[in-house]
Design a protein around this motif. Structure first.
Motif, short mmCIF file in Angstrom:
data_model
loop_
_atom_site.label_atom_id
_atom_site.label_comp_id
_atom_site.label_asym_id
_atom_site.label_seq_id
_atom_site.Cartn_x
_atom_site.Cartn_y
_atom_site.Cartn_z
N MET A 1 0.84 -1.19 0.00
CA MET A 1 0.00 0.00 0.00
C MET A 1 0.88 1.24 0.00
SD MET A 1 -2.86 1.21 2.80
CE MET A 1 -3.77 -0.30 2.63
N VAL A 2 0.53 2.22 -0.81
CA VAL A 2 1.29 3.46 -0.88
C VAL A 2 0.98 4.31 0.34
CG1 VAL A 2 1.64 5.58 -2.19
CG2 VAL A 2 1.34 3.40 -3.40
N LYS A 3 2.05 4.80 0.95
CA LYS A 3 1.87 5.65 2.12
C LYS A 3 1.25 6.98 1.70
CE LYS A 3 4.37 7.47 6.09
NZ LYS A 3 5.69 7.62 6.75
N LYS A 4 0.32 7.47 2.51
CA LYS A 4 -0.41 8.68 2.18
C LYS A 4 0.49 9.90 2.34
CE LYS A 4 -4.91 10.79 2.95
NZ LYS A 4 -6.16 10.75 3.73
N LYS B 1 1.82 13.78 0.16
CA LYS B 1 1.35 14.75 -0.83
C LYS B 1 1.55 14.22 -2.24
CE LYS B 1 1.91 19.03 1.79
NZ LYS B 1 2.58 20.36 1.82
N GLU B 2 2.67 13.51 -2.46
CA GLU B 2 2.97 12.98 -3.78
C GLU B 2 1.98 11.89 -4.16
OE1 GLU B 2 5.15 13.36 -1.38
OE2 GLU B 2 6.43 14.97 -2.16
N SER B 3 1.67 11.01 -3.23
CA SER B 3 0.76 9.91 -3.53
C SER B 3 -0.67 10.43 -3.75
CB SER B 3 0.76 8.86 -2.42
OG SER B 3 0.26 9.41 -1.21
N ILE B 4 -1.05 11.44 -2.98
CA ILE B 4 -2.38 12.04 -3.13
C ILE B 4 -2.51 12.69 -4.50
CG2 ILE B 4 -3.89 13.87 -2.30
CD1 ILE B 4 -2.83 13.30 0.52
N GLU B 5 -1.45 13.41 -4.91
CA GLU B 5 -1.47 14.06 -6.21
C GLU B 5 -1.49 13.03 -7.34
OE1 GLU B 5 -1.59 16.91 -9.18
OE2 GLU B 5 -2.07 16.99 -7.04
N LYS B 6 -0.70 11.95 -7.16
CA LYS B 6 -0.66 10.91 -8.17
C LYS B 6 -2.03 10.25 -8.30
CE LYS B 6 1.97 6.82 -9.56
NZ LYS B 6 3.04 5.88 -9.19
N ARG B 7 -2.66 9.99 -7.16
CA ARG B 7 -3.99 9.38 -7.17
C ARG B 7 -5.00 10.31 -7.85
NH1 ARG B 7 -4.61 8.87 -1.97
NH2 ARG B 7 -3.67 6.79 -1.88
N ARG B 8 -4.91 11.59 -7.54
CA ARG B 8 -5.83 12.57 -8.13
C ARG B 8 -5.66 12.64 -9.65
NH1 ARG B 8 -5.95 17.92 -9.52
NH2 ARG B 8 -3.72 18.13 -9.13
N GLN B 9 -4.43 12.68 -10.13
CA GLN B 9 -4.17 12.73 -11.56
C GLN B 9 -4.67 11.46 -12.26
OE1 GLN B 9 -3.18 15.22 -13.35
NE2 GLN B 9 -2.79 16.57 -11.59
N TYR B 10 -4.51 10.34 -11.59
CA TYR B 10 -4.96 9.06 -12.16
C TYR B 10 -6.48 9.06 -12.30
CZ TYR B 10 -4.33 4.08 -13.21
OH TYR B 10 -4.28 2.87 -13.84
N ASP C 1 -6.58 -1.86 -11.72
CA ASP C 1 -5.40 -1.37 -12.43
C ASP C 1 -4.22 -1.10 -11.49
OD1 ASP C 1 -6.79 -1.51 -14.76
OD2 ASP C 1 -7.11 0.64 -15.00
N ASP C 2 -4.51 -0.57 -10.32
CA ASP C 2 -3.42 -0.20 -9.39
C ASP C 2 -3.89 -0.35 -7.95
OD1 ASP C 2 -1.35 1.02 -7.92
OD2 ASP C 2 -0.86 2.35 -9.59
N LYS C 3 -3.59 -1.51 -7.38
CA LYS C 3 -4.04 -1.80 -6.01
C LYS C 3 -3.20 -1.07 -4.96
CE LYS C 3 -6.28 -6.27 -6.82
NZ LYS C 3 -6.30 -6.19 -8.27
N ASN C 4 -2.08 -0.50 -5.37
CA ASN C 4 -1.29 0.28 -4.42
C ASN C 4 -1.93 1.66 -4.23
OD1 ASN C 4 0.80 -1.54 -3.77
ND2 ASN C 4 1.78 -1.14 -5.74
N LEU C 5 -2.27 2.29 -5.33
CA LEU C 5 -2.92 3.60 -5.22
C LEU C 5 -4.35 3.48 -4.70
CD1 LEU C 5 -1.86 5.54 -8.47
CD2 LEU C 5 -1.24 6.06 -6.11
N PHE C 6 -5.03 2.39 -5.09
CA PHE C 6 -6.43 2.20 -4.71
C PHE C 6 -6.57 0.82 -4.08
CE2 PHE C 6 -6.16 4.81 -8.57
CZ PHE C 6 -6.70 5.99 -8.12
N PRO C 7 -6.22 0.69 -2.82
CA PRO C 7 -6.19 -0.62 -2.16
C PRO C 7 -7.56 -1.28 -2.06
CG PRO C 7 -5.82 1.15 -0.59
CD PRO C 7 -5.75 1.77 -1.93
N THR C 8 -8.63 -0.49 -2.06
CA THR C 8 -9.98 -1.05 -2.03
C THR C 8 -10.85 -0.31 -3.05
OG1 THR C 8 -10.84 0.47 -0.37
CG2 THR C 8 -9.76 -1.53 0.44
N ILE C 9 -11.91 -0.96 -3.44
CA ILE C 9 -12.85 -0.34 -4.38
C ILE C 9 -13.47 0.89 -3.74
CG2 ILE C 9 -15.05 -0.65 -5.61
CD1 ILE C 9 -14.28 -3.56 -6.03
#
Length: 340
Positions: free
Chosen positions: A1-4, A6-15, A38-46
């Motif tokens: 799981m990607v640690k929360k 600023k970078e991960s939040i921005e990456k998730r938002r762009q995705y 597609d990416d269970k690290n960025l989105f660990p659950t539905i």
């Protein structure tokens, strides 16, 4: 799981924004499931993916709407996607209405037409005072545009167009007030097929159709293309290629037309005259006709055949009533015609 972060939040938002652009019609839950797969690290659950989508679309809550980067209307619970629009177009028939006397002739195959046979048809049409003329296809041969082997010594398409223009000018001279309708046949379709295969970009330009080149507009000729039938008081007129392979052959072409349509028809294409009568259990009578041609009866590609010269006169009486005379030309005259 990607640690929360600023970078991960921005990456998730762009995705999420990218996915919303790519799949604008996806429901939120369907898109969330795809993001999770597609990416269970960025989105660990539905559910986390769904929450990110709702945040980006402004559907997470009233107080979050102002933060939406890709707003869209909130759908009702259980709302399903609409079916996509279809590119299919309805095949709308061309209708001839009123009381008319109609000359129907087909398969001239200019410049391989038979001049005496055409003259007989035109003279009879004038005698019967027709006010509508239907050219039922294959007016031109378009020989050099064929996909078959071609003799380079035969007339090119420019010559065919020139001869056709002279024929149309003569037809308009003989029937100055008549309504003239040209139903596209398979030989006219050769023009379009040639452009589609060799110059598709040019084919869509205005003024590039065969009918533009032969001056149909000048001669006030209406064109019925796209294999649309012509409806005359419930009688359906086709060239014949619409029925598929072998539609012009068989023991009785008119019988073949009935088996394809189960209605009353007139067609050319087979270069031979025939009639077929069908009576239903309800006492309904359907009559199909094929008409003869007005071209050379012994071309090299079919020197032995069962063709005959012919044409028809269709008398349109009411919206549901008509009579039709299917004339055969034999030995330079109309077969069976009285000379009184």
């Amino acid at each position: 799981m990607v640690k929360k972060t600023k970078e991960s939040i921005e990456k998730r938002r762009q995705y999420v924004l990218f996915a919303l652009e790519k799949y604008p019609e996806y429901p939120t839950r369907t898109l969330a499931r795809k993001l999770h797969e597609d990416d269970k690290n960025l989105f660990p659950t539905i559910e986390k993916a769904r929450s990110a989508i709702r945040y980006a679309t402004g559907t997470k809550g009233k107080d979050q709407v102002k933060y939406a980067r890709h707003p869209r209307a909130k759908k009702a619970a259980g709302q399903k996607l609409e079916l996509p629009e279809s590119e299919a177009k309805p095949l709308k028939p061309f209708h001839i209405k009123g009381k008319n006397r109609i000359l129907v002739f087909s398969d001239l195959h200019i410049p391989y037409h038979n001049k005496p046979a055409i003259k007989i048809a035109i003279d009879e049409a004038k005698r019967q005072r027709v006010n509508v003329i239907v050219l039922l296809g294959d007016v031109l041969d378009c020989y050099q545009l064929s996909r078959w082997d071609r003799d380079p010594k035969k007339p090119n398409i420019a010559k065919e167009i020139e001869v056709c223009q002279r024929f149309l000018a003569y037809l308009r001279q003989e029937f100055p007030k008549a309504k003239i309708i040209w139903k596209e046949g398979n030989h006219e379709e050769r023009w379009k097929h040639y452009f589609y295969q060799n110059a598709p970009e040019i084919a869509v330009l205005p003024g590039t159709s065969l009918y533009d080149y032969v001056n149909c507009e000048t001669f006030k000729i209406e064109v019925v293309d796209e294999r649309r039938p012509i409806n005359v008081s419930g009688l359906w007129l086709y060239h014949g290629q619409e029925f598929g392979k072998g539609s012009g052959g068989g023991v009785n072409q008119a019988r073949g037309q009935w088996m394809k349509t189960y209605t009353s028809t007139i067609a050319g294409h087979g270069h031979r005259s025939s009639t077929n009568v069908e009576t239903t259990a309800k006492g309904e009578v359907y009559i199909s006709y094929s008409i003869g041609c007005l071209c050379d009866l012994n071309p090299n590609y079919a020197s032995v055949n069962k063709w005959n010269h012919g044409f028809g006169i269709l008398n349109q009486l009411t919206p549901n009533k008509y009579t039709f005379n299917n004339y055969i030309i034999l030995n330079g005259e109309i077969f069976g015609k009285s000379h009184d």
